[in-house]
Design a protein around this motif. Structure first.
Motif, PDB file in Angstrom:
ATOM      1  N   SER A 172     -13.739   3.550 -23.399  1.00 17.28           N
ATOM      2  CA  SER A 172     -14.897   3.608 -24.373  1.00 17.28           C
ATOM      3  C   SER A 172     -15.955   3.646 -23.690  1.00 17.28           C
ATOM      4  O   SER A 172     -16.417   2.926 -23.072  1.00 17.28           O
ATOM      5  CB  SER A 172     -14.524   2.551 -25.282  1.00 17.28           C
ATOM      6  OG  SER A 172     -15.503   2.692 -26.439  1.00 17.28           O
ATOM      7  N   LEU A 193     -10.551   8.383 -20.966  1.00  9.66           N
ATOM      8  CA  LEU A 193     -11.503   8.005 -21.886  1.00  9.66           C
ATOM      9  C   LEU A 193     -10.996   8.604 -23.319  1.00  9.66           C
ATOM     10  O   LEU A 193     -10.657   9.620 -23.479  1.00  9.66           O
ATOM     11  CB  LEU A 193     -12.697   8.735 -21.611  1.00  9.66           C
ATOM     12  CG  LEU A 193     -14.135   8.482 -22.338  1.00  9.66           C
ATOM     13  CD1 LEU A 193     -14.543   7.163 -22.107  1.00  9.66           C
ATOM     14  CD2 LEU A 193     -15.311   9.486 -22.115  1.00  9.66           C
ATOM     15  N   SER A 194     -11.095   7.734 -24.268  1.00 14.74           N
ATOM     16  CA  SER A 194     -10.809   8.067 -25.756  1.00 14.74           C
ATOM     17  C   SER A 194     -11.970   7.979 -26.735  1.00 14.74           C
ATOM     18  O   SER A 194     -11.706   8.529 -27.764  1.00 14.74           O
ATOM     19  CB  SER A 194      -9.892   7.044 -26.224  1.00 14.74           C
ATOM     20  OG  SER A 194     -10.181   5.618 -26.261  1.00 14.74           O
ATOM     21  N   SER A 195     -13.046   7.479 -26.482  1.00 13.47           N
ATOM     22  CA  SER A 195     -14.173   7.417 -27.266  1.00 13.47           C
ATOM     23  C   SER A 195     -15.444   7.543 -26.792  1.00 13.47           C
ATOM     24  O   SER A 195     -15.863   6.694 -25.556  1.00 13.47           O
ATOM     25  CB  SER A 195     -14.204   5.890 -28.041  1.00 13.47           C
ATOM     26  OG  SER A 195     -15.431   5.676 -28.991  1.00 13.47           O
ATOM     27  N   LEU A 196     -16.184   8.682 -27.044  1.00 14.14           N
ATOM     28  CA  LEU A 196     -17.727   8.895 -26.481  1.00 14.14           C
ATOM     29  C   LEU A 196     -18.633   8.854 -27.287  1.00 14.14           C
ATOM     30  O   LEU A 196     -18.512   9.829 -28.422  1.00 14.14           O
ATOM     31  CB  LEU A 196     -17.381  10.265 -25.559  1.00 14.14           C
ATOM     32  CG  LEU A 196     -18.703  10.634 -25.029  1.00 14.14           C
ATOM     33  CD1 LEU A 196     -19.403   9.636 -23.973  1.00 14.14           C
ATOM     34  CD2 LEU A 196     -18.618  12.020 -24.549  1.00 14.14           C
ATOM     35  N   LEU A 235     -16.547  18.111 -21.583  1.00 13.67           N
ATOM     36  CA  LEU A 235     -15.344  17.628 -22.393  1.00 13.67           C
ATOM     37  C   LEU A 235     -14.070  18.312 -22.016  1.00 13.67           C
ATOM     38  O   LEU A 235     -13.178  18.102 -22.714  1.00 13.67           O
ATOM     39  CB  LEU A 235     -15.718  17.817 -23.892  1.00 13.67           C
ATOM     40  CG  LEU A 235     -16.918  16.717 -24.298  1.00 13.67           C
ATOM     41  CD1 LEU A 235     -17.342  17.098 -25.706  1.00 13.67           C
ATOM     42  CD2 LEU A 235     -16.313  15.402 -24.451  1.00 13.67           C
ATOM     43  N   LEU A 247     -11.173  15.898 -20.700  1.00 21.17           N
ATOM     44  CA  LEU A 247     -10.809  14.434 -21.240  1.00 21.17           C
ATOM     45  C   LEU A 247      -9.774  14.721 -22.226  1.00 21.17           C
ATOM     46  O   LEU A 247      -9.748  14.753 -23.337  1.00 21.17           O
ATOM     47  CB  LEU A 247     -12.031  14.044 -21.859  1.00 21.17           C
ATOM     48  CG  LEU A 247     -13.338  14.317 -21.180  1.00 21.17           C
ATOM     49  CD1 LEU A 247     -14.567  13.581 -22.118  1.00 21.17           C
ATOM     50  CD2 LEU A 247     -13.253  12.885 -20.086  1.00 21.17           C
ATOM     51  N   LEU A 271      -9.480  11.945 -25.139  1.00 23.40           N
ATOM     52  CA  LEU A 271     -10.361  11.954 -26.083  1.00 23.40           C
ATOM     53  C   LEU A 271     -10.041  11.986 -27.664  1.00 23.40           C
ATOM     54  O   LEU A 271      -9.308  12.671 -28.191  1.00 23.40           O
ATOM     55  CB  LEU A 271     -11.528  12.876 -25.952  1.00 23.40           C
ATOM     56  CG  LEU A 271     -12.814  12.739 -26.553  1.00 23.40           C
ATOM     57  CD1 LEU A 271     -13.596  11.545 -25.900  1.00 23.40           C
ATOM     58  CD2 LEU A 271     -13.663  13.909 -26.565  1.00 23.40           C
ATOM     59  N   GLU A 272     -10.250  10.847 -28.223  1.00 22.25           N
ATOM     60  CA  GLU A 272      -9.964  10.895 -29.753  1.00 22.25           C
ATOM     61  C   GLU A 272     -11.253  10.972 -30.787  1.00 22.25           C
ATOM     62  O   GLU A 272     -11.299  11.500 -31.591  1.00 22.25           O
ATOM     63  CB  GLU A 272      -9.325   9.473 -30.033  1.00 22.25           C
ATOM     64  CG  GLU A 272      -7.813   9.217 -29.530  1.00 22.25           C
ATOM     65  CD  GLU A 272      -7.191   7.988 -29.810  1.00 22.25           C
ATOM     66  OE1 GLU A 272      -7.552   7.503 -30.863  1.00 22.25           O
ATOM     67  OE2 GLU A 272      -6.100   7.791 -29.221  1.00 22.25           O
ATOM     68  N   LEU A 293     -15.382  11.580 -30.830  1.00 30.22           N
ATOM     69  CA  LEU A 293     -16.884  12.148 -30.170  1.00 30.22           C
ATOM     70  C   LEU A 293     -17.908  12.218 -31.004  1.00 30.22           C
ATOM     71  O   LEU A 293     -17.721  12.537 -32.257  1.00 30.22           O
ATOM     72  CB  LEU A 293     -16.305  13.735 -29.838  1.00 30.22           C
ATOM     73  CG  LEU A 293     -17.790  14.444 -29.385  1.00 30.22           C
ATOM     74  CD1 LEU A 293     -18.271  14.102 -27.955  1.00 30.22           C
ATOM     75  CD2 LEU A 293     -17.517  16.215 -29.088  1.00 30.22           C
ATOM     76  N   THR A 308      -7.111  18.945 -25.197  1.00 28.57           N
ATOM     77  CA  THR A 308      -7.610  17.560 -25.830  1.00 28.57           C
ATOM     78  C   THR A 308      -6.755  17.592 -27.066  1.00 28.57           C
ATOM     79  O   THR A 308      -7.316  17.620 -28.416  1.00 28.57           O
ATOM     80  CB  THR A 308      -9.098  17.757 -25.921  1.00 28.57           C
ATOM     81  OG1 THR A 308      -9.758  18.293 -25.136  1.00 28.57           O
ATOM     82  CG2 THR A 308      -9.787  16.328 -26.534  1.00 28.57           C
ATOM     83  N   LEU A 350      -7.793  14.583 -30.410  1.00 29.69           N
ATOM     84  CA  LEU A 350      -9.150  14.524 -31.067  1.00 29.69           C
ATOM     85  C   LEU A 350      -9.090  14.473 -32.404  1.00 29.69           C
ATOM     86  O   LEU A 350      -8.573  15.177 -33.159  1.00 29.69           O
ATOM     87  CB  LEU A 350      -9.983  15.670 -30.695  1.00 29.69           C
ATOM     88  CG  LEU A 350     -11.500  15.813 -30.918  1.00 29.69           C
ATOM     89  CD1 LEU A 350     -12.154  14.583 -30.232  1.00 29.69           C
ATOM     90  CD2 LEU A 350     -11.920  17.059 -30.618  1.00 29.69           C
TER      91      LEU A 350
END
Length: 339
Positions: free
Chosen positions: A155, A177-180, A195, A198, A201-202, A204, A221, A224
């Motif tokens: 995160s 990384l799951s949260s940006l 991106l 990633l 990534l969940e 964005l 991804t 997401l």
């Protein structure tokens, strides 16, 4: 004096007008201390002893403390979690060696308005970092390419921090990384293509930045779930969003898009929340809302959309806001029941 060598948890809490005015020397005897919480008082002389004196210390929280000198983290090799919040008199980041701390995995820095220097190299060299949160810290300069060393990061949040420049491509290496979240940083500029790499990534969240383009390789991804794009400087609605079949929440607002038709979102069958607020969308609203069986809320406002409101928009139990558009007529399902 009591034997403090076995004390492992210490919380000192008071009000800014009360509490200790300096730290007593006996604190250095707490060799078993693993959790330290300081909150709500003023230190008028000296600072806290070097954290290296506490070999078992793993958690440090300093909140709403006035007057204290910056912490010295050098040698605090067992530290895992650091929280500094509401410390208006702190003028520098904690002292940390350039080699970092081997176990530090969570950093929360907020409301530290007197800190103006760049993020220290030592933080980037904490290679076990999993969570990094920075809010209302006046740290200047770009995000360092050294961020690529946070290979365990899950995160990342920068909010109301005057960072500058573009997002470094080294972000591609943060495969966990799951949260940006990047919020209220208009000096972060340029295209954002990192991106593409990633896969976990969940979430964005890009709000009020100078980012001009966002690209996500949807096939790479697959997890997401939430995309928020508000008040950026994007010229076009990102076409990859229409292919993001895992999306649950989508919010798009005033990004500077050129005028264009409303995008075809019919493949986003998992959508539960849809918010679109932009004057860029013109023409008719596609009649595709039966494609969203779990949709619960729709907010499509401040657009140039016209024509008839789609009948499928009322096919389920929805909360709908279509204010400030240019629709001319209601669908038949509503016309029969409205006077």
């Amino acid at each position: 004096m009591a034997n403090l060598t076995r004390l492992n948890y210490l919380k000192i809490w008071s009000s800014p007008a009360g509490g200790p005015t300096s730290f007593p020397a006996f604190l250095g005897n707490m060799v078993s201390l693993h959790t330290l919480i300081l909150s709500g008082f003023t230190i008028r002389s000296g600072g806290f002893p070097d954290l290296a004196l506490f070999p078992n210390l793993t958690i440090v929280e300093v909140k709403s403390v006035f007057g204290m000198a910056p912490l010295n983290l050098v040698g605090a090799n067992n530290l895992e979690s650091l929280t500094l919040s509401g410390w208006p008199t702190c003028t520098a980041f904690p002292n940390i060696s350039d080699s970092g701390l081997p176990r530090l995995s969570a950093v929360h820095l907020s409301n530290l308005p007197a800190i103006t220097q760049p993020i220290p190299v030592g933080f980037y060299n904490c290679t076990n970092m999993e969570t990094f949160y920075m809010f209302n810290v006046r740290a200047a300069g770009p995000i360092s390419s050294l961020i690529g060393r946070w290979t365990n990061l899950r995160s990342l949040q920068f909010s109301s921090v005057p960072l500058s420049g573009s997002i470094p491509q080294e972000l591609l290496g943060l495969t966990k990384l799951s949260s940006l979240l990047i919020d209220s940083i208009p000096t972060i500029v340029g295209p954002f293509a990192a991106l593409n790499g990633l896969p976990r990534l969940e979430t964005l969240y890009l709000v009020q930045t100078g980012i001009t383009d966002v690209y996500v390789n949807i096939s790479a991804t697959p997890y997401l779930k939430s995309v928020t794009l508000r008040r950026n400087t994007l010229s076009q609605f990102p076409s990859w969003i229409t292919q993001a079949t895992s999306l649950v929440n989508l919010a798009v607002e005033n990004n500077g898009f050129a005028q264009q038709p409303f995008p075809d979102l019919s493949r986003l069958t998992k959508l539960a929340s849809l918010s679109v607020r932009t004057e860029a969308f013109a023409g008719t609203l596609p009649d595709v809302f039966e494609s969203f069986p779990v949709l619960q809320g729709v907010d499509i406002t401040l657009t140039q959309l016209n024509g008839t409101i789609p009948q499928s928009l009322f096919s389920g139990p929805l909360t709908v806001d279509l204010s400030q558009n240019q629709f001319q007529s209601l669908p038949a399902v509503l016309s029969k029941n409205c006077t």
